[in-house]
Design a protein around this motif. Structure first.
Motif, short mmCIF file in Angstrom:
data_model
loop_
_atom_site.label_atom_id
_atom_site.label_comp_id
_atom_site.label_asym_id
_atom_site.label_seq_id
_atom_site.Cartn_x
_atom_site.Cartn_y
_atom_site.Cartn_z
N ARG A 125 -49.96 -17.68 -26.06
CA ARG A 125 -50.70 -18.91 -26.34
C ARG A 125 -50.53 -19.96 -25.24
O ARG A 125 -51.41 -20.78 -25.02
CB ARG A 125 -50.25 -19.51 -27.68
CG ARG A 125 -50.88 -18.82 -28.88
CD ARG A 125 -50.11 -19.17 -30.15
NE ARG A 125 -50.68 -18.56 -31.34
CZ ARG A 125 -50.58 -17.28 -31.68
NH1 ARG A 125 -49.96 -16.44 -30.89
NH2 ARG A 125 -51.12 -16.83 -32.80
N ASP A 126 -49.38 -19.97 -24.57
CA ASP A 126 -49.10 -21.03 -23.60
C ASP A 126 -49.19 -20.56 -22.15
O ASP A 126 -49.83 -21.19 -21.32
CB ASP A 126 -47.70 -21.62 -23.85
CG ASP A 126 -47.60 -22.26 -25.23
OD1 ASP A 126 -48.64 -22.72 -25.73
OD2 ASP A 126 -46.50 -22.28 -25.82
N THR A 127 -48.53 -19.44 -21.85
CA THR A 127 -48.44 -19.03 -20.43
C THR A 127 -49.72 -18.36 -19.94
O THR A 127 -50.22 -18.68 -18.86
CB THR A 127 -47.23 -18.07 -20.25
OG1 THR A 127 -46.10 -18.68 -20.85
CG2 THR A 127 -46.96 -17.80 -18.80
N LEU A 128 -50.25 -17.41 -20.72
CA LEU A 128 -51.41 -16.66 -20.24
C LEU A 128 -52.62 -17.56 -19.98
O LEU A 128 -53.25 -17.46 -18.92
CB LEU A 128 -51.77 -15.51 -21.18
CG LEU A 128 -50.71 -14.41 -21.35
CD1 LEU A 128 -51.28 -13.22 -22.13
CD2 LEU A 128 -50.15 -13.93 -20.02
N PRO A 129 -52.98 -18.49 -20.91
CA PRO A 129 -54.14 -19.35 -20.62
C PRO A 129 -53.94 -20.18 -19.35
O PRO A 129 -54.89 -20.43 -18.61
CB PRO A 129 -54.24 -20.24 -21.86
CG PRO A 129 -53.59 -19.44 -22.94
CD PRO A 129 -52.48 -18.68 -22.28
N ARG A 130 -52.68 -20.58 -19.08
CA ARG A 130 -52.41 -21.35 -17.86
C ARG A 130 -52.73 -20.54 -16.61
O ARG A 130 -52.97 -21.06 -15.54
CB ARG A 130 -50.92 -21.70 -17.85
CG ARG A 130 -50.62 -23.11 -17.46
CD ARG A 130 -49.14 -23.42 -17.53
NE ARG A 130 -48.32 -22.53 -16.75
CZ ARG A 130 -47.19 -21.98 -17.17
NH1 ARG A 130 -46.73 -22.24 -18.37
NH2 ARG A 130 -46.49 -21.19 -16.40
N MET A 131 -52.74 -19.23 -16.75
CA MET A 131 -53.04 -18.35 -15.61
C MET A 131 -54.49 -17.89 -15.63
O MET A 131 -54.83 -16.92 -14.94
CB MET A 131 -52.10 -17.16 -15.65
CG MET A 131 -50.69 -17.65 -15.47
SD MET A 131 -49.51 -16.36 -15.48
CE MET A 131 -48.12 -17.28 -14.88
N GLY A 132 -55.31 -18.51 -16.47
CA GLY A 132 -56.74 -18.18 -16.50
C GLY A 132 -57.04 -16.94 -17.31
O GLY A 132 -58.10 -16.33 -17.16
N ILE A 133 -56.12 -16.54 -18.19
CA ILE A 133 -56.36 -15.39 -19.06
C ILE A 133 -56.74 -15.93 -20.45
O ILE A 133 -56.03 -16.76 -21.01
CB ILE A 133 -55.11 -14.48 -19.14
CG1 ILE A 133 -54.80 -13.92 -17.75
CG2 ILE A 133 -55.31 -13.37 -20.17
CD1 ILE A 133 -53.39 -13.45 -17.56
N GLU A 134 -57.89 -15.44 -20.94
CA GLU A 134 -58.41 -15.91 -22.23
C GLU A 134 -57.71 -15.13 -23.36
O GLU A 134 -57.55 -13.90 -23.23
CB GLU A 134 -59.89 -15.55 -22.24
CG GLU A 134 -60.82 -16.52 -22.87
CD GLU A 134 -62.22 -15.88 -22.89
OE1 GLU A 134 -62.87 -16.06 -23.91
OE2 GLU A 134 -62.63 -15.21 -21.91
N VAL A 135 -57.34 -15.82 -24.44
CA VAL A 135 -56.61 -15.14 -25.53
C VAL A 135 -57.29 -15.43 -26.87
O VAL A 135 -57.60 -16.59 -27.17
CB VAL A 135 -55.14 -15.62 -25.59
CG1 VAL A 135 -54.41 -15.00 -26.78
CG2 VAL A 135 -54.41 -15.30 -24.28
N THR A 136 -57.54 -14.38 -27.67
CA THR A 136 -58.01 -14.57 -29.04
C THR A 136 -56.99 -13.94 -29.98
O THR A 136 -56.71 -12.74 -29.85
CB THR A 136 -59.39 -13.90 -29.26
OG1 THR A 136 -60.29 -14.35 -28.26
CG2 THR A 136 -59.96 -14.23 -30.64
N ALA A 137 -56.44 -14.75 -30.89
CA ALA A 137 -55.47 -14.23 -31.86
C ALA A 137 -56.17 -14.02 -33.19
O ALA A 137 -56.74 -14.96 -33.75
CB ALA A 137 -54.31 -15.22 -32.01
#
Ligand code: PLP
Length: 405
Positions: A125-137
């Motif tokens: 939720r925090d690190t991946l989006p900061r790296m431009g990776i989109e996340v759907t939980a």
């Protein structure tokens, strides 16, 4: 070739848990695995200095690239999981983050469980989006939620089953099939820490990667932190270059040696864990102060049928609810005599810890709407997460009974 030369061992899980990956030492005849702490290895041939020069036949050069003791554990785990290859890490989190950060790039999309281990939940939720990776939980206990979340740029589906802290399951075969049908390049990864290879081997159900916190059941004694990722030879070679050699979070040979010793008794321990957990779950289900018990081995678990299909052993993680959780938690921390009021799981000692719903929503899961409702339907205001150890069931029940009142 004989066992002296580390041939893979055929046979059942118990035989492989003892022998796979190991061998009699060809120089000394030592029966137990050697602990090789050397960081570097002398070579008889000049070779390249970059890890890009590594190939399958390279010998040991430097322990961050590979180490004989760690390699023995990797071969044993690969045999137990029925995977082509394994790579060990310094912790379960190093395994999970190494996998995610190696496979996913800027612009990629990850679909993940909306409840899983808090460290992984916060990382995605925090690190991946900061790296431009989109996340759907999404709530992965229903495969149609996963199907609805897949997009053109989805590159990975990350599952955990049974999942922290609710022991909610997901159907690995159904989700792997629909993800691969959507796009054959999507990788399905399963955190199988709660199940262990004794209960479920996700690769046999169609997953591409399985990962573990070895700190839990596989090590089994609460004295060594470690992690592992397993998958195809090609995928694990790529991971070794990036996540182990470049990110550097490798497993210490000493911890590998301890964890390998734990592996030998894993099938026997899991059988005992499962039997005792069922007895404690049944005791709790009949207790006047307990409002709900969740254990995949109980017929009352909403996914008991899936558990029977997907798990050869129901493991020993359960949750239960009472009227005033925080007050009971306080009593437990002070008064339990056998259980340790502590985080973690999978040890020979039984562990228990209160997990308040509001707290977890603020810190780790941050769910709202239907997802929050579905979480509350399982967990109410909070659950006691219990890891049943190897003590006598009657003593564990008496310890709980004393504090539950
Ligand atoms: C399911 C699960 N995955 C991963 C981890 C992280 O493992 P480690 O503590 O070895 O980094 C944990 C730790 O509790 C866990 O329960």
């Amino acid at each position: 070739m004989s066992q002296r030369h580390n041939t893979p061992i055929e046979g059942g899980l118990r035989t492989r848990a003892v022998h796979a990956g190991e061998g009699i030492d060809p120089v000394t005849g030592a029966s137990a695995p050697n602990l090789v702490m050397s960081t570097t290895f002398a070579t008889e041939e000049a070779s390249g200095f970059s890890a890009h020069d590594l190939d399958e036949n390279s010998g040991f050069l430097y322990t961050r690239w590979g180490n004989p003791t760690v390699a023995q554990l990797e071969r044993k785990l690969a045999s137990l999981e029925n995977a082509e290859a394994c790579l060990c890490f310094a912790s379960g989190m190093a395994a999970g983050s190494g996998l995610l950060l190696s496979v996913l790039s800027q612009g990629d999309h990850l679909v993940t469980s909306d409840t899983n281990y808090a460290g992984v939940a916060e990382l995605v939720r925090d690190t991946l989006p900061r790296m431009g990776i989109e996340v759907t939980a999404v709530d992965t206990s229903d495969p149609t939620n996963v199907a609805a979340a897949l997009k053109a740029n989805t590159r990975m589906v990350l599952l955990e089953t049974p999942a922290n802290p609710l022991v909610r399951l997901c159907d690995i075969a159904a989700i792997s099939e629909l993800a691969h049908a959507h796009d054959a390049n999507i990788k399905v990864a399963v955190d199988s820490t709660f199940a262990t290879p004794i209960a479920t081997r996700p690769i046999e159900h169609g997953a591409d990667y399985v990962f573990h916190s070895l700190t839990k059941y596989i090590g089994g004694h609460g004295d060594a932190v470690g992690g592992a990722v397993l998958g195809s030879k090609q995928d694990i070679s790529a991971l070794r270059l990036e996540a182990a050699i470049h990110y550097g979070g490798i497993l210490s040979p000493f911890n590998a040696w301890l964890i390998m010793r734990g592996c030998a008794t894993l099938p026997l321990r899991m059988r005992a864990h499962g039997e005792t957990a069922l007895a404690v779950a049944q005791f709790l289900e009949s207790h006047k102060s307990v409002t709900r018990v969740m254990y995949p081995g109980l017929a009352s678990h909403p996914q008991h049928d899936l558990a029977r299909r997907q798990m050869d052993n129901f493991s020993a993680m359960l949750t239960f609810q009472v009227e005033d959780g925080p007050a009971v938690a306080d009593r437990m921390a002070k008064e339990l005599q056998i259980f340790h009021y502590a985080v973690s799981l999978g040890h020979h000692r039984s562990l228990i810890f209160w997990m308040g719903t509001d707290d977890l929503m603020t810190t780790s899961f941050r769910l709202s709407g239907d997802q929050l409702e579905s979480y509350r339907a399982y967990a109410g205001d909070g659950v006691f997460r219990v890891s049943i150890g190897l003590e006598d069931a009657e003593d564990l029940c008496a310890d709980l009974d004393r504090v539950l009142g």
